[in-house]
Every structure is written in C-alpha cells, then in structure tokens.
Scaffold this motif. Sequence first.
Motif, mmCIF file in Angstrom:
data_model
loop_
_atom_site.group_PDB
_atom_site.id
_atom_site.type_symbol
_atom_site.label_atom_id
_atom_site.label_comp_id
_atom_site.label_asym_id
_atom_site.label_seq_id
_atom_site.Cartn_x
_atom_site.Cartn_y
_atom_site.Cartn_z
ATOM 1 N N PHE A 322 -11.282 -7.465 -10.306
ATOM 2 C CA PHE A 322 -10.654 -6.174 -11.186
ATOM 3 C C PHE A 322 -11.605 -5.322 -10.587
ATOM 4 C CE2 PHE A 322 -10.340 -3.348 -15.242
ATOM 5 C CZ PHE A 322 -8.760 -2.704 -14.302
ATOM 6 N N ALA A 323 -12.477 -4.657 -10.207
ATOM 7 C CA ALA A 323 -13.256 -3.668 -9.592
ATOM 8 C C ALA A 323 -12.882 -3.893 -7.816
ATOM 9 C CB ALA A 323 -14.979 -4.316 -9.413
ATOM 10 N N LEU A 324 -12.692 -5.166 -6.875
ATOM 11 C CA LEU A 324 -11.906 -4.792 -5.701
ATOM 12 C C LEU A 324 -10.321 -4.736 -5.645
ATOM 13 C CD1 LEU A 324 -14.293 -7.783 -4.869
ATOM 14 C CD2 LEU A 324 -14.311 -5.788 -4.085
ATOM 15 N N SER A 325 -9.810 -5.212 -6.584
ATOM 16 C CA SER A 325 -8.666 -4.951 -6.562
ATOM 17 C C SER A 325 -7.651 -4.290 -7.001
ATOM 18 C CB SER A 325 -7.832 -6.210 -6.493
ATOM 19 O OG SER A 325 -8.918 -7.537 -6.616
ATOM 20 N N SER A 326 -8.160 -2.772 -7.979
ATOM 21 C CA SER A 326 -7.687 -1.812 -8.293
ATOM 22 C C SER A 326 -7.442 -0.599 -7.494
ATOM 23 C CB SER A 326 -8.028 -1.808 -9.675
ATOM 24 O OG SER A 326 -9.710 -1.187 -9.405
ATOM 25 N N HIS A 327 -7.985 -0.628 -6.359
ATOM 26 C CA HIS A 327 -7.363 0.534 -5.606
ATOM 27 C C HIS A 327 -6.291 1.317 -5.295
ATOM 28 C CE1 HIS A 327 -11.343 -0.070 -4.312
ATOM 29 N NE2 HIS A 327 -11.726 -0.916 -3.573
ATOM 30 N N HIS A 328 -5.440 -0.262 -5.330
ATOM 31 C CA HIS A 328 -3.900 0.747 -5.059
ATOM 32 C C HIS A 328 -3.307 0.377 -6.024
ATOM 33 C CE1 HIS A 328 0.064 0.017 -2.688
ATOM 34 N NE2 HIS A 328 -0.402 0.568 -1.411
ATOM 35 N N ASP A 329 -1.803 1.174 -6.696
ATOM 36 C CA ASP A 329 -1.567 1.337 -7.745
ATOM 37 C C ASP A 329 -0.149 -0.190 -7.904
ATOM 38 O OD1 ASP A 329 -2.882 2.454 -9.312
ATOM 39 O OD2 ASP A 329 -1.337 4.168 -9.328
ATOM 40 N N GLY A 330 0.237 -0.744 -6.438
ATOM 41 C CA GLY A 330 0.557 -1.258 -6.070
ATOM 42 C C GLY A 330 0.753 -2.770 -4.675
ATOM 43 N N PHE A 331 -0.468 -2.676 -4.839
ATOM 44 C CA PHE A 331 -1.144 -4.076 -4.439
ATOM 45 C C PHE A 331 -2.503 -4.535 -4.785
ATOM 46 C CE2 PHE A 331 -2.800 -6.303 -0.370
ATOM 47 C CZ PHE A 331 -1.913 -6.722 0.039
ATOM 48 N N GLY A 332 -2.319 -5.569 -5.523
ATOM 49 C CA GLY A 332 -3.435 -5.775 -6.411
ATOM 50 C C GLY A 332 -4.664 -6.849 -5.875
ATOM 51 N N LEU A 333 -4.746 -7.296 -4.336
ATOM 52 C CA LEU A 333 -5.601 -8.314 -4.299
ATOM 53 C C LEU A 333 -6.646 -6.926 -3.423
ATOM 54 C CD1 LEU A 333 -4.821 -10.798 -3.623
ATOM 55 C CD2 LEU A 333 -4.510 -9.510 -0.562
ATOM 56 N N PRO A 334 -8.254 -8.458 -3.024
ATOM 57 C CA PRO A 334 -9.463 -7.790 -2.800
ATOM 58 C C PRO A 334 -9.399 -7.060 -1.963
ATOM 59 C CG PRO A 334 -9.337 -9.353 -4.462
ATOM 60 C CD PRO A 334 -8.075 -9.627 -4.217
ATOM 61 N N SER A 335 -10.428 -5.837 -2.232
ATOM 62 C CA SER A 335 -9.607 -5.012 -0.129
ATOM 63 C C SER A 335 -10.630 -6.103 0.445
ATOM 64 C CB SER A 335 -10.572 -3.768 -0.795
ATOM 65 O OG SER A 335 -11.996 -3.701 -1.145
#
Lengths: 377, 644
Positions: A322-335
């Motif tokens: 969740f922490a790694l994947s929530s940066h982009h509202d339309g793309f929820g994959l770990p950075s």
Amino acid sequence: MNSSAWPAGFPGDLERALDSMVERIIDQERRRKRIGEVLSGLGKVSLAGVEDLVEKSLVREVKRDPLSDLKVCGVDGGLLDQQLHGLDLILIRAVAVIFHYRRALLNGAEYLPSEFPPLRMVDVAEPLDAWEFQLLAGMERQLAELEVATEAAERDGIGAILLDGSIVPQYVERFPRSPVLVERYQKLIQAYTKLYQTCARSGVLLCGAVKDSRGARFVEILKRELRDKFGLSLEKEDFSVLDRSRDTVLLNHLLQVGQRTSAFTYAEKPASYVLSDLGPWAPKICAFYIKTVPFDRPLRVEFLDQGEDTAATADRVASLIFALSSHHDGFGLPSVIVEADACVRLAEEDLCLVRDSISDRLEPSLFLELRREKKPF
Amino acid sequence: MAFVTDLVKTNRYFMRAESVREYERRGSPLSAIFPADRWEYLVARAQVLGVQGEHGIERSTFPPSPGEKVSVAEPELLWRFLGLRPSGGIEVGKLRHHELPVQLDLNRLLRKHLAVLAMSGAGKCLAPETAVHLSTGELIPIGELVDGALARGKEVEGGVEFTRENPDRLSVFTLGNGFRLRRAAIKAFARRNFSGRLLKIRLGSGSWISLTSNHPLLRLNGKTRWVAAGELRPGDEIAAPGWTDFGKGAAAPAPDVDLGHRFSRLSPDLLADEIVRVDPVEYSGYVYDLAVEASDNFVANDLIVHNSNFAAVIVEEILSRSPEQGRPATVIMDVHGEYTGLAEDPGFSDRVVVLKGDEFRIGVPNVSLAQFREFLPEMSGVQARELQRVLETLHAESRSGRGPFDLDDVIARVEGGDGVNKQLQQALVSWLNDLQSLGIFDRADNPNWERVVLPGRALVVDLSDMTSLRKKQVLVAYAARRLFHSRKRNRVPPFLLCLEEAHQFCPAGESKEAAISRSVLEMIAREGRKFCASLMLISQRPVRLSTTVLSQANTNVILRITNPYDLEHIKQSSEAITSEVAAMISSLPVGEALIIGEAVNYPIFVKVRQRRSRGPSSEIDLEEAAREFERRGSREEDDARAFL
C-alpha cells in the motif's frame, strides 16, 4: 463466451453487435456492483471456517507502512524473442532494484547487477513448436529474475522482495515431449525453491505484484461459500455473472482504497498441478487483493507465508504494498517495480542488432529471416 | 572535429507531464518516489566540421560511426583547427564554452579588413504590454504597435516575423549625445515567439519593464554603461526620460524631484530611476522588437534600452604589441569619444595621441584636385580645370618661396581669374566658401601625419563634439586618402584605420554629395591589402553600410543582431553566414561575438574580454553629473539676477 459474426461490408450489423456487447457489459457491471454491495454488508460477519480463507473477515483495512529505514527490492525481467529459420533467439535481462527509504522518502537506490543490466542471449536450435518456444522464453526470463532476486535476498538489510508477477511457476503441463523444456523447468523449480529458502532463512518478505491478474480463485471461493453458507439473497442471474467474472473485475466493486481482501491460499489443494512441484512450499503460497489507489483496479499480491501467523504476514505485506503503490491515483503498482520495469525494458532494435550481427557473420546464402519477414510488398 | 550546436537534457521520468503531475500531487517531488535524478542525460547535437587527416584538417565525407567515443577538443587541436595563435596574436577573449584564449593572427585579421558589426538600434525582447513613446507623444504598447504593422503584411525568417513598411512614418524617441533625447523613424517592426523567463523590473517612480535577462539597460550608478538586465539589482539606477510633455515637442522639464527620492534628474531629458524590485516572470508568447533609424536605442516604458560594442579590445591589443611582433599604426575616427580614455590610461597613454575634431586641419596645398572634386561633387569639368589652374599657380608660387597657401588664397585666385564663364566662376567660389565655412582648411595639416602615425601608436581623432556629418565626412575622406598615399610611398607604417559608425562614412545608396568619404574608403577596401592599409569598420547599422566596403571586409566580428533587416544585409555580404549562423547571431548574449571569415578557419563564438583602458568619456559618474547640473542651474540663476 459470446461471439458475434457479421458478413463483410455490413457495418450495420457490426454496429448492432457492438451495441449488444456494450449492453451486456453494462448489465454485468450492474450485477457485479450489486454483488459488491451485498458483500460489503458482510464486512463484520465472521467468515471463520470458510475453507481457503486465511482470515475471518472478507475485507480488511490496511495500515500504510511508514517506510522508515527500510530497504525494499523490486525485481523484473525483460524479454524479446524471435523465431528465425533454423534458429530461435531469446534476449533477456533482469534487474533487482533496491530502494532505500528513510522517513518515508526515497534516500537512495541500488541495482543488481547494475542499472544497465547486461543482455543475455539464448539461442535455441532444438525444433520446438511455437508454443513450446514461448514457454521456454518465459522460463528463461523467470530464471534470470530469480537469479537476481536470490542475490538480493542474500544481501544484508533487505526487508522485502517484490517480484513483478507471480511468485510461483505457473505451468500446467509438464512438457512430456520436450526434454529441453523439462530440463529448464527443473532448473526453474530449483531456482524458486532456492529463493524461498533464502528468503525464509534471512527473514525477507517475498511477494509478487501481479499487474493484470486473470485469476478467478477468489470469486470461486465466494461463489461456493456465499450461497451455501450465507444464503445471500441474490438473484440467480446475479450469481451467474460470477461465472463470467475475474477476481479483479468483481473486487473493483467491493474494495475501497486502503482495503484488502482476506488472504487466501493459492490453490484449493496444495498439491494441485501448478504447485505440485514446490513440495513443502506449496501450502505456504498465499494471495490477496488490495486496492491501493482510487482509479486503478485492485492489485493481486502473492506472498510466501514464512511463519506461524499467516494473517500477520499478509498485514505486513499489504502495508508495504500500500505504501509503495499509492503515489499515482491511476496507477497502483509499487514504485520499486516501476523502476525495475523501466530498467529492463527492451526495444525491438536490441533484437535487430543481435540478429543483424549474426547475419553479418554468415554466408549471404544463409538467410535467417522467416518468409513472413521477407514479404516483397 | 564537431561543433556542438544544441544541448538537450532528457529524463525518462519526465517524458509524460501528466504522470509527473500525478506522482507529485501529494506534495513530494518525483525524486522522493523514484531515483529520477539518476536517469537524467545531457545529449549534444553536433555538426561535423572536419577530420584530422595527414595533411591537417580535411573535409569530412561521411559521418562518424554511431557509438564512437568523443572527447572535448584539446587546446592545441583547437588552435590548429580554428586557425588561432597559441601566443603573440590579437587576444579578443575566450572561446565560448572553453577557457581557451582566442588569439587571432594579426595578418589574417587585418590584412583584408575587418568589420565589427553590432546590434542595430532595436529594443529587443520586450513583453507586449511594454509602452513605447511615439514621437507624437502617444504611448502605445509595443505589442499593439508591432502587431498592427505586421497585420498589413509581413516576412518571416529564422522564426522572426517582420516588416519594413512604415506607411504612417511612425517615429520614437532615442537617446543621443549628451543624454539628450531625439526623434528617430522606425525602420522595422519585428516579433518572435518566446517561451521562458522574463524579468520584470520595477522602479521607484512606479515605472516597470518586462524584458529578457540579456537585454541591456543604461545603468547610471558608478560608471554609466549599458548592462544586461539580468545583472541589474535593486538599488541600481537606470535612465528614464524626464519629460512631462516632451512628446509634443515642448521638452518641458519634469517637476523637480527630491534627490533623496528614488529618482533624480540627470539631464534636461533624463532621470535616473532606482530599481526597487527585479522579479522573474514565466512568459510564453510573442516578444517584440523595433529597429530605429540611425540609432541604437529607443524609449520604452520610460526607460532607455540599448546594446554594447567591441572594437576597443582590438585597438588595445595592437597597442600592446612589441616591435618584434610587428606593430601597425592605428588611426581611430572616434565619433562618440569612446577611445579618448586610451590616452588617459597609464597603460596606453604614452602611445596614444588624441586630436580633438576642432583642432583637425587640412593643409590646402596637400589637397589634390581629385580630392576637391570629392569634397565638391557638384563641380563641373570646366570648373575643375579652372581650379586645377589656380592650384598649379599657387603650388608654383609656393615652391618659389611664397610659402604655403590656404583656401582663402584659392578663393581669391578663382575670383580673380578671367578664363571661365562668370556664372561658373561664382558657383565655384560659392562652393569653396562653403568648404571654408567648415573651418577645417589651413595652410598645413594638423596633425602632421608622418609624425603621429607611427608603429605601435594610435591617433584618436575625437569627433564627438562635431555635429555636421558633411564636415566629418570631409575630414575622414581627407585623412583616409592622405594615409593611403603616405602608405603607398612608405612614409607611414602599415596602419589600421578604425571607423566608428562606419555607415556614416561609407553609406549605401546615398548620392555622392551625401557620401563624400565613400569612394576613398571603397578604394582602400579594394586596394589596401596590397599596401598593408587596413580598415576596421564599426557599425551598428550594417544595413546602411556600403556593400562594396562590407564585402571587402574579409573578417566579420558580429555582436548580437536581431533585426532581420540587418541580418539579411550581412548575409548578403558574407557567404560564410548561413541561415543557421544567422539564427545563432540573433541569440548571442551580451558580451559575446561571432568571428567569421579570413581570421579564423571556422566561425567561432567568443566571450569578448573586458577592455583594459577607461571607457568612453561619456561614462560619467552620476553624482558628478548631478552636481554639475545643479552648478550650471545656479550659474544661470546668478546670471539672470545680475542681469535684472
């Protein structure tokens, strides 16, 4: 499955077929939504005893990991292949990207073997058919990924390893007619086993983020349990739509951002055909779905349960994802996987370069290209 | 060898604006989420110039292989390739992007003449809302002014849209000598697209101006000089017109202002206005430009905008040469008094003689009939024969012991002559009287050319107080011919004749009457190289410079020129200036020059070094100027009181 056929030159029929398809999609989405609403009502109902579910509630809240003083590794591989006359070529490369976090911010990045991972070329002379060749190419890519993942797991201080995709080899067949594939498959099983062992030994979380999962096991569990055990008041048609739903399609109507499903075992029976070669590790493979951002579908996450408390491991993995994947509202994959993916991405030109270099060294009469590549017009 | 023509920075994380925006929506920069900094690359686009072969640099016939390694050129290679000298040359500055001193070979630089072409009088890169004072008194945004002119028709070149049509004969105010404002017609209207950062400069008086950071403004604190807007800081003072209704021709002074306030009076026409703020402003759209006749500045938003020049550096270098290096003499026709500082500088004063324009004398016995015909182009053949007869008589008498004669003697003899028609005689006398009224003709030359034109020395003829263009042209015509003939007879060393505002002395398209000095300058341009008589033509209006002279200048030093009218003219006179080079000229920053032609093997961009000697005498101290103005005011009051 639905199929529509129309004679060439009759756009009106095509129009009608499209309308019909859209209506069907809307209807199915409506029904899935209704199911989602009903399922939401089960939030506080205990699901204890439901076979295959690890936790007692269908939906669980996820707490975002603070990402303080943490090293997370993302692993991905790139692949290009080409069938040639008398020879098939595979180009692969893999990278493990290690993000160092301090106080929730990225503080540094390491790359294994390097930020420009070298290309590995595999030439296949065995007479594989097209499907077998595709399987072989996939195995080679996985082997490369597992190699760098294991190397990363052996490093000090790595908190978690995230594979891009599943953490199990997903081969249903056992390739009875292809010794090459059998041999590579055996190596693959060994590589997976080695990675599991290394992670278990060093206490590194191992998980896989499946970008576009086609899994339907969670829906299968729901179908079985909802009607039998809870007798939910759903119309027959609503139930039937579940037969046409993948997990992520349905769960998109159930999960809110920051929620995940209960974890569930990867397969109904640990010794099922997919996991049958993983031995004692088979029952330790679990999965859940998590919604990390508002405008992307839920993400399937698989993980290796290493301890007594599977639920706690699932919480830990979910929190991190969740922490790694929530940066982009339309793309929820770990950075960290986004970065790994960018590093290993191959361009068609890379393959052309290799193919042309081979051609240059050959007699002009030894054409490599297939006939389909040499069309005169 | 390749020339880097463009640099691009790229980063895969910043290829999609919407993704960047999305990732940064929560306030963290992208670099806190991804190692974005690691993926930044600098990519250079380069133009291949040549290949180092066995016999030096050769033309490249095929491109280098992709993936071939490149390295920054070593100084020795650059010297050799560009045709520079490692030492003992004319050092004009440093090669742009290299800390390599640019030393030009004196022979190659001057033998076939040199043209120093600076920016024409155009306030470049102004924001559209900048108000321009038309000479009718009307204030109009430059954007509106230029857009209106371009709406009637335009040409497009190098991204610049422009027109030379000015059917309404619009004119603006420009800054002339002595900080006085005067009217000048607009010669061209131009605009181009700009995307980047402008500077908004706010002043104590409430005025402001938006312009690009490299646009010069006249800074008044310390020594008065033009500086790039980017160098200006709050507290600096810049020139602004001090009118209330100047536009109506009244030239009425503005109300007196407190010197302690943020602006103060510099001259009857000018105020010093203090900068209170400089703010960068992101801007995307058209920026505007005016080309102004016979000037190099114009008034916009109540500020004076301008450009700078270069030639003093070359003069200093020539003066610094040793006898072993070969020292030509230098003669400077200094229209603005910009070189008189050389004589006051301890480093050069022993090698420089300054002659004020009103001390300049033409020795009539040294003036040939041909020169009289240059000065008086209207003269007919019959009149010329009569004058020839008079001159021969006077020369004969002079040789027999009567001594040298002057123009009065010539006039008297013409009047007393009886061999020609009275009408023609009267006309000739009238013209000679007209020449005499210039006040520059005498029995002998001043200076004595053979005594002042010496190796390694400079003669500065200060014409800054001289207002009559005809008088200046006569002086220059005489001096140029005198020098050239002396050089042909080897009575003076090889020399460099520097002509500031060269377009005044060899103008294009003017009649003989209005271009007295043109023919002799064209002759030196054509034949000078055989006798080591060189010209340095300095002009901020290349478009008005004779193409014959300009095309003979085999080396061009070009400072920033944005006016497409001038750029086109330079392009016509030099094959080496391609469209790409012309585009580079228009974006040259202040203090940089393009050197092109004989002196270098390949066009180079140079950061011009600072001149070592004092600047022009007009670089006055602001406080001193203010004190002098008040002193003059009180003197006038005292005189008035005494009179009453």
